[in-house]
Scaffold this motif. Structure first.
Motif, PDB file in Angstrom:
ATOM      1  N   ALA A 122      -8.730   2.948   1.269  1.00 12.62           N
ATOM      2  CA  ALA A 122      -8.844   4.200   0.721  1.00 12.62           C
ATOM      3  C   ALA A 122      -8.637   5.806  -0.165  1.00 12.62           C
ATOM      4  CB  ALA A 122      -7.452   4.651   2.131  1.00 12.62           C
TER       5      ALA A 122
ATOM      6  N   GLU B 249      -0.697  10.245  -4.619  1.00 13.63           N
ATOM      7  CA  GLU B 249      -2.333  10.291  -3.999  1.00 13.63           C
ATOM      8  C   GLU B 249      -2.694   8.888  -4.210  1.00 13.63           C
ATOM      9  OE1 GLU B 249      -5.319  13.185  -4.384  1.00 13.63           O
ATOM     10  OE2 GLU B 249      -5.899  12.281  -6.273  1.00 13.63           O
TER      11      GLU B 249
ATOM     12  N   LYS C 223      -7.901   9.262  -2.001  1.00 14.22           N
ATOM     13  CA  LYS C 223      -7.429   9.905  -2.686  1.00 14.22           C
ATOM     14  C   LYS C 223      -6.604  10.558  -0.836  1.00 14.22           C
ATOM     15  CE  LYS C 223     -10.237  12.562  -5.503  1.00 14.22           C
ATOM     16  NZ  LYS C 223     -11.243  14.140  -5.869  1.00 14.22           N
ATOM     17  N   VAL C 224      -5.360   9.328  -0.756  1.00 14.94           N
ATOM     18  CA  VAL C 224      -5.243   9.870   0.132  1.00 14.94           C
ATOM     19  C   VAL C 224      -3.777   9.737  -0.319  1.00 14.94           C
ATOM     20  CG1 VAL C 224      -3.896   8.430   2.012  1.00 14.94           C
ATOM     21  CG2 VAL C 224      -6.534   8.371   2.131  1.00 14.94           C
ATOM     22  N   GLU C 225      -2.658  11.110   0.670  1.00 15.54           N
ATOM     23  CA  GLU C 225      -1.248  10.921   0.310  1.00 15.54           C
ATOM     24  C   GLU C 225      -0.770  10.163   0.788  1.00 15.54           C
ATOM     25  OE1 GLU C 225       0.216  12.600  -1.622  1.00 15.54           O
ATOM     26  OE2 GLU C 225      -1.863  13.795  -2.441  1.00 15.54           O
ATOM     27  N   ILE C 226       0.398   9.436   0.248  1.00 14.97           N
ATOM     28  CA  ILE C 226       0.949   7.735   0.416  1.00 14.97           C
ATOM     29  C   ILE C 226       2.775   8.063   0.381  1.00 14.97           C
ATOM     30  CG2 ILE C 226      -1.032   6.255   1.402  1.00 14.97           C
ATOM     31  CD1 ILE C 226       0.089   4.769  -1.143  1.00 14.97           C
TER      32      ILE C 226
ATOM     33  N   GLU D  41       2.174   1.677   4.795  1.00 16.97           N
ATOM     34  CA  GLU D  41       1.320   3.251   4.632  1.00 16.97           C
ATOM     35  C   GLU D  41       1.022   2.709   3.559  1.00 16.97           C
ATOM     36  OE1 GLU D  41       2.087   7.217   3.942  1.00 16.97           O
ATOM     37  OE2 GLU D  41       3.648   7.255   4.879  1.00 16.97           O
TER      38      GLU D  41
ATOM     39  N   ALA E  49      -3.575   1.121   2.937  1.00 19.77           N
ATOM     40  CA  ALA E  49      -4.577   2.233   2.555  1.00 19.77           C
ATOM     41  C   ALA E  49      -4.993   1.132   1.510  1.00 19.77           C
ATOM     42  CB  ALA E  49      -3.291   2.660   1.401  1.00 19.77           C
TER      43      ALA E  49
END
Length: 156
Positions: A60, A122, A62-65, A51, A55
């Protein structure tokens, strides 16, 4: 006002206030980690760094990983503003990601270089590989909470 409605609204209002106060307990002690049944065979641990690499490659923001990767280097704490524990993790593609863990919102994680925590937070891309923050419980319904799992303990 209807008597039935009045007798219902007062206990309901009291319940709503009590629940609100309980949910907003500002005296909570976050200095102690939360013991959880975290194991090496958990789904989040088996994700590795896929992930995070995805990202990075997609720049990316502000992507939750969730990522599990070894600590490359411990950095000095950021003491300006909110205090943050900072360290770099090394991904399998050779890049690094900065982890900024808010120690006012969650307990410090006792890490050393070479340790492999599982981190959920995040991700925000930058030209140095990106960073992951919000690795603590959430204090707002508008944002997902994060955590760091290490040696069977969840730090959130």
């Amino acid at each position: 006002m209807n008597t039935t409605y009045r007798s219902f609204s007062i206990p309901f209002t009291a319940l709503a206030i009590a629940l609100s106060l309980g949910a907003c307990n500002r005296n909570t002690n976050y200095s102690q980690p939360v013991q959880t049944a975290v194991s090496g065979g958990s789904t989040s641990a088996s994700l590795g760094d896929t992930e995070a690499i995805t990202a990075q490659q997609s720049h990316a923001i502000k992507v939750e990983i969730t990522v599990q990767a070894p600590v490359k280097k411990l950095l000095p704490d950021d003491t300006r503003g909110l205090p943050h524990q900072k360290f770099l993790i090394r991904l399998s593609n050779g890049t690094t990601i900065l982890i900024a863990h808010d120690t006012k919102m969650a307990p410090r994680v006792p890490l050393s270089p070479g340790d492999s925590p599982t981190i959920h937070g995040e991700y925000i891309w930058n030209d140095r590989g990106g960073l992951i923050h919000w690795t603590h419980h959430t204090d707002t319904p508008r944002h997902e909470g994060g955590w760091i799992d290490f040696n069977g303990v969840r730090y959130q």
